[in-house]
Design an enzyme around this catalytic site. Structure first.
Site, PDB file in Angstrom:
ATOM      1  CE  LYS A 241      -3.877  -2.146   2.471  1.00 29.32           C
ATOM      2  NZ  LYS A 241      -5.324  -1.853   1.526  1.00 29.32           N
ATOM      3  NE  ARG A 315     -10.906  -9.372  -2.904  1.00 24.07           N
ATOM      4  CZ  ARG A 315     -11.122  -9.270  -3.267  1.00 24.07           C
ATOM      5  NH1 ARG A 315     -11.196  -9.184  -4.430  1.00 24.07           N
ATOM      6  NH2 ARG A 315     -11.403  -6.944  -3.077  1.00 24.07           N
TER       7      ARG A 315
HETATM    8  N1  BES Z   1      -8.188  -4.313   4.372  1.00 26.87           N
HETATM    9  C1  BES Z   1      -7.926  -3.619   2.842  1.00 26.87           C
HETATM   10  C2  BES Z   1      -9.653  -2.521   2.256  1.00 26.87           C
HETATM   11  C3  BES Z   1      -9.476  -1.855   3.302  1.00 26.87           C
HETATM   12  C4  BES Z   1      -9.283   0.005   2.472  1.00 26.87           C
HETATM   13  C5  BES Z   1     -10.795  -1.557   4.167  1.00 26.87           C
HETATM   14  C6  BES Z   1      -9.705   1.000   3.239  1.00 26.87           C
HETATM   15  C7  BES Z   1     -10.409   0.258   5.142  1.00 26.87           C
HETATM   16  C8  BES Z   1     -10.201   0.778   4.432  1.00 26.87           C
HETATM   17  C9  BES Z   1      -8.018  -4.736   1.872  1.00 26.87           C
HETATM   18  O1  BES Z   1      -7.468  -5.357   2.540  1.00 26.87           O
HETATM   19  C10 BES Z   1      -7.624  -4.714   0.976  1.00 26.87           C
HETATM   20  O2  BES Z   1      -7.149  -3.145   0.561  1.00 26.87           O
HETATM   21  N2  BES Z   1      -8.534  -4.095  -0.112  1.00 26.87           N
HETATM   22  C11 BES Z   1      -7.771  -3.474  -1.774  1.00 26.87           C
HETATM   23  C12 BES Z   1      -8.820  -4.868  -3.302  1.00 26.87           C
HETATM   24  C13 BES Z   1      -7.847  -4.205  -4.159  1.00 26.87           C
HETATM   25  C14 BES Z   1      -6.539  -4.408  -3.919  1.00 26.87           C
HETATM   26  C15 BES Z   1      -8.756  -5.225  -4.803  1.00 26.87           C
HETATM   27  C16 BES Z   1      -8.655  -2.303  -1.852  1.00 26.87           C
HETATM   28  O3  BES Z   1     -10.079  -2.055  -1.684  1.00 26.87           O
HETATM   29  O4  BES Z   1      -8.246  -0.987  -2.122  1.00 26.87           O
HETATM   30 ZN    ZN Z   2      -5.429  -5.565   1.569  1.00 24.11          ZN
END
Ligand code: BES
Ligand code: ZN
Ligand code: ZN
Length: 465
Positions: A241, A315
């Protein structure tokens, strides 16, 4: 915060909800106006000499009472008053006032060497003939569980690793003889063929844990399975991230912590519903041993998953935990999962609304009713066959991300749907709490930081069941 039942005001600060008619006839009308009180706006007036905290209210219902008590408690917390008095019109109002006071007064001080001292500590609630004792006790249990969830979510990734979260569950199990807890370590995950979840946790020195808690009362009327995403930290893994998105990712265990909060309250309330809770606890980290984009994982169900983004890890964990939960808690009447799953859910619904997805419109409606009753916001996002196709993979059975950038909350849920058996489809709901689990600024009864979102709604639904 203490909520206590009293027979009279005994001369302390009184929280008064005033409608237009009351206002016209109020002996302090002029004084109230000088103090900034207006029936038309979201205002209030504190008349110190009169010991009156007056809050305008249009119509009186649990929603407006919650908003008014929130304003009152927020106003009184920084003062030197110790207590305030409130006269509810019925048991619902007594419940709402009590729970609101506990939730608004919450603060997380674990890492402060000198926590702010707070004088205001009691809400005295006027008892009625029917006696509000039961509702006050229940409000206390529910609020304590929400605050317990908040404490866990707010705790740092250094202090809550997957193993530490398992220890938290083990401690919780000691609170009642009806509770039990089983923990599966890394080897056990391999033994259980949970290689999708295993892959997510592989890159960290803090190894993953699968937690199974159960609450089994004497003659359960129903059996409910709860599954929680417990990413004690989500750095994104090798699909790292950006640094600003990484801050707050200790909240990625919020689904798991909500499930623990629900179990805690269910046991304290002695609900006659069996609950099997399954938590996938892992830390998503880049390392020489981390799983990679391009890997193909074999899930417990046998389905293979192409990894195209290691940040879509929740997931992958839930896929295996959902399968394990269905294999283990057979004959469940319902299966709900809770996860901070997608940023896309926040884009779709905003930061205040829980995303609910599933196949059963009736079940979604039940949750919407429960949420309205307890003051949480839920919105449903609809499945469709076109979004489902976006998860196709050339090399494996399914890809862990959608091939198009839109509808991400739904494609994530449709990914999970692949791991729900045909028999359980109509009994399954997915709660995406990514937007609501954690705040950078306070709103409603929620402070900055963790909110404990979904605990109240779930308990309300369990009570209605
Ligand atoms: N934990 C994150 C989702 C999240 C984002 C929670 C912001 C709280 C605040 C999840 O694991 C994630 O990173 N999801 C990605 C999915 C994408 C790579 C398809 C996302 O939402 O960007
Ligand atoms: Zn994630
Ligand atoms: Zn995540």
């Amino acid at each position: 915060m203490i909520t206590t039942l009293v027979d009279n005001n005994s001369g302390i600060m009184s929280i008064e909800l005033i409608n237009e008619e009351n206002f016209e006839n109020d002996s302090d009308k002029a004084l109230l106006e000088i103090a900034g009180f207006s029936i038309k706006e979201e205002s209030f007036a504190l008349l110190h000499e009169k010991k009156r905290l007056c809050i305008p209210i249009k119509e009186r219902n649990s929603e407006t009472v919650r908003v008014a008590i929130t304003t009152a408690i927020k106003t009184l917390l920084p003062t030197k008053y110790e207590a305030a008095f409130f006269a509810p019109e019925n048991a619902d109002e007594a419940y709402t006032a009590a729970i609101t006071a506990h939730l608004v007064a919450y603060s997380f001080t674990r890492y402060k060497s000198e926590p702010k001292s707070v004088t205001f500590n009691t809400l005295s609630i006027l008892n009625s003939d029917e006696s509000f004792e039961h509702v006050i006790n229940e409000a206390f249990i529910v609020a304590q569980s929400v605050n317990y969830t908040r404490d866990l979510v707010n705790t740092t990734p250094y202090d809550i690793t997957p193993d530490a979260l398992a220890m938290v569950a083990q401690e919780l199990a000691k609170q009642s003889t009806l509770l039990s807890c089983n923990i599966y370590n890394e080897e056990a995950l391999v033994h259980e063929k949970m290689m999708s979840m295993h892959a997510v946790g592989r890159g960290s020195i803090n190894k993953p844990r699968l937690i199974h808690m159960s609450y089994i009362p004497k003659n359960p009327r129903k059996k409910v399975t709860l599954v929680g995403k417990g990413l004690t930290y989500d750095s994104g893994g090798l699909s790292l991230k950006p640094s600003t998105s990484m801050v707050t990712m200790k909240m990625d265990k919020a689904g798991a912590c909500s499930v623990l909060g629900v179990v805690k309250a269910a046991a304290a309330m002695q609900l006659d519903i069996e609950i099997n809770a399954f938590i996938g606890a892992a830390e998503n980290m880049p390392s020489a041993n981390a799983y990679k984009p391009d890997d193909v994982l074999t899930s417990r169900s046998g389905k293979t998953i192409e990894v195209r983004n290691t940040d879509a890890e929740g997931r992958l964990v839930l896929a295996d935990v959902l399968t394990f939960a269905q294999d283990t808690a057979k004959e469940a009447d319902y299966i709900f999962d809770y996860a901070t799953l997608t940023g896309a859910c926040m884009v779709a619904l905003g930061q205040y609304t829980i995303g609910v997805m599933g196949h059963s419109d009736a079940l979604k409606q039940e949750i919407a009713t429960a949420a309205t009753d307890c003051g949480e916001l839920v919105g449903t996002l609809p499945f469709n066959k076109h979004l489902k196709k976006l998860l196709k993979s050339d090399i494996a059975d399914i890809s862990n991300i959608g091939s198009k950038p839109y509808g991400g909350a739904i494609t994530a849920a449709l990914f999970l749907d692949h791991f729900i058996t045909d028999e359980m489809k109509e009994k399954w709901l997915h709660f995406d709490i990514a937007g609501v689990a954690y705040n950078e600024s306070s709103w409603d009864v929620n402070p900055v930081g963790a909110t404990g979102a979904s605990v109240r709604t779930t308990l309300q639904w369990l009570k209605n069941l």
